[in-house]
Design an enzyme around this catalytic site. Sequence first.
Site, PDB file in Angstrom:
ATOM      1  N   THR A 158       0.766  -1.131   0.095  1.00 21.47           N
ATOM      2  CA  THR A 158      -0.486   0.051  -0.222  1.00 21.47           C
ATOM      3  C   THR A 158       0.357   1.180   0.179  1.00 21.47           C
ATOM      4  OG1 THR A 158      -1.849  -0.624   1.090  1.00 21.47           O
ATOM      5  CG2 THR A 158      -1.277   1.051   1.372  1.00 21.47           C
ATOM      6  N   ARG A 186     -14.174  -7.151  -0.892  1.00 20.81           N
ATOM      7  CA  ARG A 186     -13.460  -6.911   0.380  1.00 20.81           C
ATOM      8  C   ARG A 186     -12.673  -5.109   0.599  1.00 20.81           C
ATOM      9  NH1 ARG A 186      -7.702  -5.435   1.675  1.00 20.81           N
ATOM     10  NH2 ARG A 186      -7.700  -6.696   3.809  1.00 20.81           N
ATOM     11  N   VAL A 187     -13.406  -4.582   1.141  1.00 24.62           N
ATOM     12  CA  VAL A 187     -12.222  -3.353   1.367  1.00 24.62           C
ATOM     13  C   VAL A 187     -11.337  -3.453   3.014  1.00 24.62           C
ATOM     14  CG1 VAL A 187     -12.792  -0.716   2.234  1.00 24.62           C
ATOM     15  CG2 VAL A 187     -14.660  -2.527   0.807  1.00 24.62           C
ATOM     16  N   GLY A 188     -10.516  -3.092   2.035  1.00 20.83           N
ATOM     17  CA  GLY A 188      -8.851  -2.922   3.465  1.00 20.83           C
ATOM     18  C   GLY A 188      -9.278  -1.601   4.653  1.00 20.83           C
ATOM     19  N   ASP A 189      -8.384  -0.987   5.384  1.00 21.57           N
ATOM     20  CA  ASP A 189      -8.069  -0.576   5.956  1.00 21.57           C
ATOM     21  C   ASP A 189      -7.836   0.560   5.414  1.00 21.57           C
ATOM     22  OD1 ASP A 189      -5.591  -1.194   5.471  1.00 21.57           O
ATOM     23  OD2 ASP A 189      -4.846  -0.554   7.560  1.00 21.57           O
ATOM     24  N   THR A 209      -0.205   0.674   6.668  1.00 20.66           N
ATOM     25  CA  THR A 209      -0.084  -0.887   6.032  1.00 20.66           C
ATOM     26  C   THR A 209       0.360  -1.808   6.625  1.00 20.66           C
ATOM     27  OG1 THR A 209       1.250  -1.478   4.095  1.00 20.66           O
ATOM     28  CG2 THR A 209       2.033  -0.276   5.159  1.00 20.66           C
ATOM     29  N   GLY A 210      -0.763  -2.744   6.403  1.00 19.73           N
ATOM     30  CA  GLY A 210      -0.416  -3.690   6.895  1.00 19.73           C
ATOM     31  C   GLY A 210      -1.710  -4.553   6.467  1.00 19.73           C
ATOM     32  N   GLY A 212      -4.899  -5.178   6.791  1.00 29.68           N
ATOM     33  CA  GLY A 212      -5.693  -4.301   6.854  1.00 29.68           C
ATOM     34  C   GLY A 212      -6.995  -4.428   8.221  1.00 29.68           C
TER      35      GLY A 212
HETATM   36  N1  ASP Z   1      -3.255  -1.974   4.338  1.00 26.90           N
HETATM   37  C1  ASP Z   1      -3.996  -2.613   2.570  1.00 26.90           C
HETATM   38  C2  ASP Z   1      -4.570  -3.777   2.809  1.00 26.90           C
HETATM   39  O1  ASP Z   1      -5.393  -4.343   3.652  1.00 26.90           O
HETATM   40  C3  ASP Z   1      -2.720  -3.804   2.620  1.00 26.90           C
HETATM   41  C4  ASP Z   1      -1.300  -3.431   2.262  1.00 26.90           C
HETATM   42  O2  ASP Z   1      -1.260  -2.686   3.283  1.00 26.90           O
HETATM   43  O3  ASP Z   1      -0.560  -3.978   1.489  1.00 26.90           O
HETATM   44  O4  ASP Z   1      -5.584  -3.294   2.140  1.00 26.90           O
END
Ligand code: ASP
Length: 290
Positions: A158, A186-189, A209-210, A212
């Site tokens: 991200t 799917r929706v992330g953070d 990032t991480g 989510g």
């Molecule tokens: N945080 C992002 C998500 O879960 C993924 C990422 O950081 O690579 O959508």
Amino acid sequence: MPRAMLSAQREQRYRAGLEAALDGGFALLASGGSSLDAVGAAVRILEDDPCFNAGHGAALTRDGAAELDAAIMDGRQLRAGAVASVRHVRNPIELARRVMEKSRHVLLVGAGAEEFALEEGLALVPNHYFRIAERQEQLESEQRGARVSDLLPAAQGTVGAVALDGEGNLAAATSTGGMTNKRPGRVGDSPIIGAGTYAKNGVCAVSATGHGEYFIRAVAAHHVCAAVEYRALSLEQAVRELLHGILPALGGDGGLIAVGGDGRIVMDFSTEGMFRGARDSAGKREIAIY
Ligand code: ASP
């Protein structure tokens, strides 16, 4: 990306991408631009760079499509705009800003978000514009792999930016293709205000990032700001508590970049590395991976 997988040549490409984004954003600030303009410009550069998991080069859903999420927040009035699950908007961060400035809403998703993009005259592209061979290979290897979860934390990347401008205004922006092999819809953070993105003047701006799902459950970015504002933790302490206390206790990992109302920069992570860079008006300029 594990150190062992990063060749010197690839590292050079990542560093060049980080430098372009960092210097693009900083140039705006240096010429009197706003933090909002700076974070938008930096993220846009990274969306266009196929090295990173956002825009062109985004991670793919289990059906092999790119579905993009993005958010931007203005620390002045806590104004925010976000989009999720868009498939045709070339620069989702631009659409997020339009949502903030030109609509009465904070978060638009899917077809409705794209209809708004069309009305706003933003560039729309076929979904294959975002898909690159390397992400297809990552998807296939995950689908062949031994792990059973349909959300694998392998391909994170991200992109995000945070900035403090000369008028003391903070802003944060985040953009992503999400996680490889995610379920469509799917929706992330990243586009969830307070989870992956948050900014409040006088306190801090955060982009995460991480994995989510964990960042949403921990209301991660807002947690950092609240810990600074209400518990008087330093920005470092607040970030540390989140990344090395709260998230691992839930089973989540990742990292974030943050800047305080006083210009203090914190970039921390619980993974092996995190592509990152920082510049300030005192002359600091840093690009790092591990
Ligand atoms: N945080 C992002 C998500 O879960 C993924 C990422 O950081 O690579 O959508």
